[in-house]
Design an enzyme around this catalytic site. Sequence first.
Site, mmCIF file in Angstrom:
data_model
loop_
_atom_site.group_PDB
_atom_site.id
_atom_site.type_symbol
_atom_site.label_atom_id
_atom_site.label_comp_id
_atom_site.label_asym_id
_atom_site.label_seq_id
_atom_site.Cartn_x
_atom_site.Cartn_y
_atom_site.Cartn_z
ATOM 1 N N GLY A 231 77.093 -0.901 -4.033
ATOM 2 C CA GLY A 231 76.554 -1.204 -2.490
ATOM 3 C C GLY A 231 75.682 -0.468 -2.594
ATOM 4 N N ILE B 287 74.652 2.563 -0.845
ATOM 5 C CA ILE B 287 75.041 3.872 -0.688
ATOM 6 C C ILE B 287 75.541 4.368 -1.581
ATOM 7 C CG2 ILE B 287 77.295 5.195 0.409
ATOM 8 C CD1 ILE B 287 76.799 4.382 3.007
ATOM 9 N N ASP C 67 76.997 12.267 11.013
ATOM 10 C CA ASP C 67 77.044 12.654 12.530
ATOM 11 C C ASP C 67 76.696 14.232 12.715
ATOM 12 O OD1 ASP C 67 77.621 9.959 13.483
ATOM 13 O OD2 ASP C 67 79.323 10.819 12.180
ATOM 14 N N HIS D 243 83.921 8.020 13.896
ATOM 15 C CA HIS D 243 82.084 7.642 14.026
ATOM 16 C C HIS D 243 81.726 6.457 14.784
ATOM 17 C CE1 HIS D 243 78.659 7.533 11.521
ATOM 18 N NE2 HIS D 243 78.955 5.724 10.773
HETATM 19 P P1 NAX Z 1 76.591 -2.424 1.062
HETATM 20 O O1 NAX Z 1 76.681 -3.616 1.806
HETATM 21 O O2 NAX Z 1 75.436 -1.869 0.764
HETATM 22 O O3 NAX Z 1 77.560 -1.939 0.187
HETATM 23 C C1 NAX Z 1 79.046 -1.830 0.173
HETATM 24 C C2 NAX Z 1 79.368 -2.169 -0.533
HETATM 25 O O4 NAX Z 1 80.788 -2.855 -0.567
HETATM 26 C C3 NAX Z 1 79.225 -3.685 -1.488
HETATM 27 O O5 NAX Z 1 78.915 -3.964 -2.923
HETATM 28 C C4 NAX Z 1 80.581 -4.583 -1.136
HETATM 29 O O6 NAX Z 1 80.646 -6.021 -2.855
HETATM 30 C C5 NAX Z 1 81.690 -3.624 -1.604
HETATM 31 N N1 NAX Z 1 83.377 -3.704 -1.316
HETATM 32 C C6 NAX Z 1 83.474 -5.024 -0.050
HETATM 33 N N2 NAX Z 1 84.654 -4.374 0.322
HETATM 34 C C7 NAX Z 1 85.162 -4.264 -1.510
HETATM 35 C C8 NAX Z 1 86.520 -4.323 -1.311
HETATM 36 N N3 NAX Z 1 87.986 -4.498 -0.874
HETATM 37 N N4 NAX Z 1 86.334 -2.970 -3.080
HETATM 38 C C9 NAX Z 1 85.621 -2.127 -2.973
HETATM 39 N N5 NAX Z 1 84.395 -3.110 -2.761
HETATM 40 C C10 NAX Z 1 83.634 -3.262 -2.062
HETATM 41 O O7 NAX Z 1 77.171 -1.509 2.242
HETATM 42 P P2 NAX Z 1 76.452 0.707 2.092
HETATM 43 O O8 NAX Z 1 74.832 0.430 2.935
HETATM 44 O O9 NAX Z 1 76.513 0.603 1.259
HETATM 45 O O10 NAX Z 1 77.746 0.713 3.537
HETATM 46 C C11 NAX Z 1 78.841 0.905 2.890
HETATM 47 C C12 NAX Z 1 80.376 1.592 3.889
HETATM 48 O O11 NAX Z 1 79.489 3.127 4.618
HETATM 49 C C13 NAX Z 1 80.024 0.545 5.222
HETATM 50 O O12 NAX Z 1 81.094 -0.310 6.082
HETATM 51 C C14 NAX Z 1 79.223 1.553 6.041
HETATM 52 O O13 NAX Z 1 79.348 0.585 7.576
HETATM 53 C C15 NAX Z 1 79.812 2.901 6.061
HETATM 54 N N6 NAX Z 1 78.825 3.427 6.964
HETATM 55 C C16 NAX Z 1 79.758 4.330 7.197
HETATM 56 C C17 NAX Z 1 78.398 5.544 7.647
HETATM 57 C C18 NAX Z 1 80.328 6.977 8.330
HETATM 58 O O14 NAX Z 1 79.321 7.849 8.653
HETATM 59 N N7 NAX Z 1 81.166 6.795 7.711
HETATM 60 C C19 NAX Z 1 77.343 5.521 7.622
HETATM 61 C C20 NAX Z 1 76.474 4.332 6.544
HETATM 62 C C21 NAX Z 1 77.243 3.442 5.884
HETATM 63 O O15 NAX Z 1 77.349 2.497 7.708
#
Ligand code: NAX
Length: 304
Positions: free
Chosen positions: A14, A16, A159, A187
């Site tokens: 993904g 991040i 944050d 969050h």
């Molecule tokens: P992306 O959609 O670019 O990447 C997520 C990846 O996770 C994808 O490649 C997907 O195939 C994979 N995935 C989904 N289900 C899975 C599973 N069961 N096992 C392993 N991999 C799996 O998202 P990205 O922008 O990288 O964000 C990742 C997560 O961080 C999201 O849930 C997002 O909401 C969250 N965030 C959390 C933040 C925080 O401060 N706690 C801030 C940033 C971000 O919004």
Amino acid sequence: MASVCRIAVSGAAGQISYSLLFRIAAGEMLGSQQPIILSLLEIPQAMQALEGVAMELQDGAFPLLQSIELESDAKRAFRDVNSVLLVGAQPRGAGMERRDLLAANARIFVEQGRALNEHAAEDVRVLVVGNPANTNAMITQRCAPRLSPRNFSAMMRLDHNRATAQLAAKAGVGVSAVDGVVIWGNHSTTQYPDLHHATVDGHPALERVDSAWYHEQFIPAVQHRGAAVIEARGSSSAASAANAALQHMRTWMLGTAPEQWTSMAVVSDGAYDIEPGLVYSVPVHCTDGDWQLVDGLVCNDFSR
Ligand code: NAX
């Protein structure tokens, strides 16, 4: 040189992770003397993209990176892991209600919690980034009763950093002049960025900025910063989230500076009247791979 540390990252293909993995490999998370193995977890549909990420990691020729393992099975990915960053989560799809999102993620984090319980090293430290991060962290922790609840956390560092940077900009100082910001809660937009204990150049921050700015601009700006980034960039925070994940783990393992704290969502023991068992953001000091709650902060009626 220290013995090798196994680090698992989920959601490794993904956005991040694309900003995160190369910095971990370069030693920015655990230091320049710590050899590592990266165990990268993805869903089957993303394994091809993950192969590409692994090729680029290999092409980085990172001296600390001993090997890279690619997995679509959490049980194999979490074998003997010491550090885990759960970045992958199910995003909110079109027409999906909040309850559907919670249910979909609960399935993922139940499975991953159980896999950690069975296979992770006893000293494993787990950071949940994937949203809803606090809830996902609580589910993961509850499904891993063999491991200490203290070893589970959710990311609030983004944050915390956002609040620190907003205050520094308003006060016209660099971020290193700001100290003592606290993010309480979740969050989400319900979080509470608290400046009552913050300082700017060693002086109370709330004497440096006016209270209207604090209440009417600062608090909502921090709460809604994620949405503002999406509006400007067209996609959600990635590099800043990766930076925060890296700093969260680094601070946890290598410590905060003396007298300083950071914000981490950890399992509540009831302190500050927070419901026990919730994964809730509080101020913590870190030393020797452990965190200690900063207790005794006076929370006024507004903060309550
Ligand atoms: P992306 O959609 O670019 O990447 C997520 C990846 O996770 C994808 O490649 C997907 O195939 C994979 N995935 C989904 N289900 C899975 C599973 N069961 N096992 C392993 N991999 C799996 O998202 P990205 O922008 O990288 O964000 C990742 C997560 O961080 C999201 O849930 C997002 O909401 C969250 N965030 C959390 C933040 C925080 O401060 N706690 C801030 C940033 C971000 O919004």
